[in-house]
Design an enzyme around this catalytic site. Sequence first.
Site, short mmCIF file in Angstrom:
data_model
loop_
_atom_site.label_atom_id
_atom_site.label_comp_id
_atom_site.label_asym_id
_atom_site.label_seq_id
_atom_site.Cartn_x
_atom_site.Cartn_y
_atom_site.Cartn_z
N GLU A 136 0.85 -1.20 0.00
CA GLU A 136 0.00 0.00 0.00
C GLU A 136 0.88 1.24 0.00
O GLU A 136 1.87 1.31 0.72
CB GLU A 136 -0.91 0.01 1.23
N GLU A 141 -2.43 11.37 3.28
CA GLU A 141 -3.43 11.14 4.31
C GLU A 141 -3.41 12.35 5.23
O GLU A 141 -2.36 12.91 5.52
CB GLU A 141 -3.13 9.88 5.12
#
Length: 253
Positions: A136, A141
């Site tokens: 990932e 974020e």
Amino acid sequence: MKKYFIVLLIISNLNFAQTQKRKLVWEENFNAKTLDMSFWNFELGNGCPDLCGWGNNERQIYTEKNHNIVDGNLVIQAKLDSDVFTSTKITTKSKKQFQYGRFEAKAKLPVGQGLWPAFWMLGSNISNIGWPKCGEIDILEYVGREPHMVFTSLHTQDSHGETINTKKTKIENIEEGFHVYTMDWTKEKIEFFVDSKLVYTFQPTFKNDDIWPFNQPFYIIVNLAVGGNFGGPEVDNKVFPQEFKIDYIKVYQ
């Protein structure tokens, strides 16, 4: 010492030149009235029964209705109605996947406790080998509980969940206006940038499938989550609705 700095300058110039040679191979400018479904998929619901809370105890239900395209921007809206949180998540899984390159998104963040917008990627073999074995890449974020902070992270079999392969960067007023979030991915390393400023580099010396699953195609994900292990757990209900705006996504190879 002088020779050392000259060598560094030469290497830097070579890297810059290599980047400049890349060509735009895909872009999504959100100029149509609706999403181009030849590129995108919707992920719907709350992840149940296989992955309730999307594996992170998130509180939102994903729908096809929590988004609009306005003035060339994709606008994902997190809403609260009768104690139910809703939002939208889109992916290019099985439609657009990429191995290596420079990935950019120009985006404006939502603000408020419990908001968790993200621009990220997963290994296209996830359906076969699962997470985190697939790898990932979290290009962006942001969590409302930590204002002015941008998170860039990598999850692998060797390091997942509370990964050590991460960097939290303080950028004053990152919530104001649009900013460009970039990941540059080669066979040797992955670099992350915010507004062209390098914020984190991942370049392990030893690379096996558990440490470096980044030798295969990945697909793109954009979503706005609510609460969860990372985004919450506390959510300020008074901030809703909130919008995550994406002007464009571009891929250079």
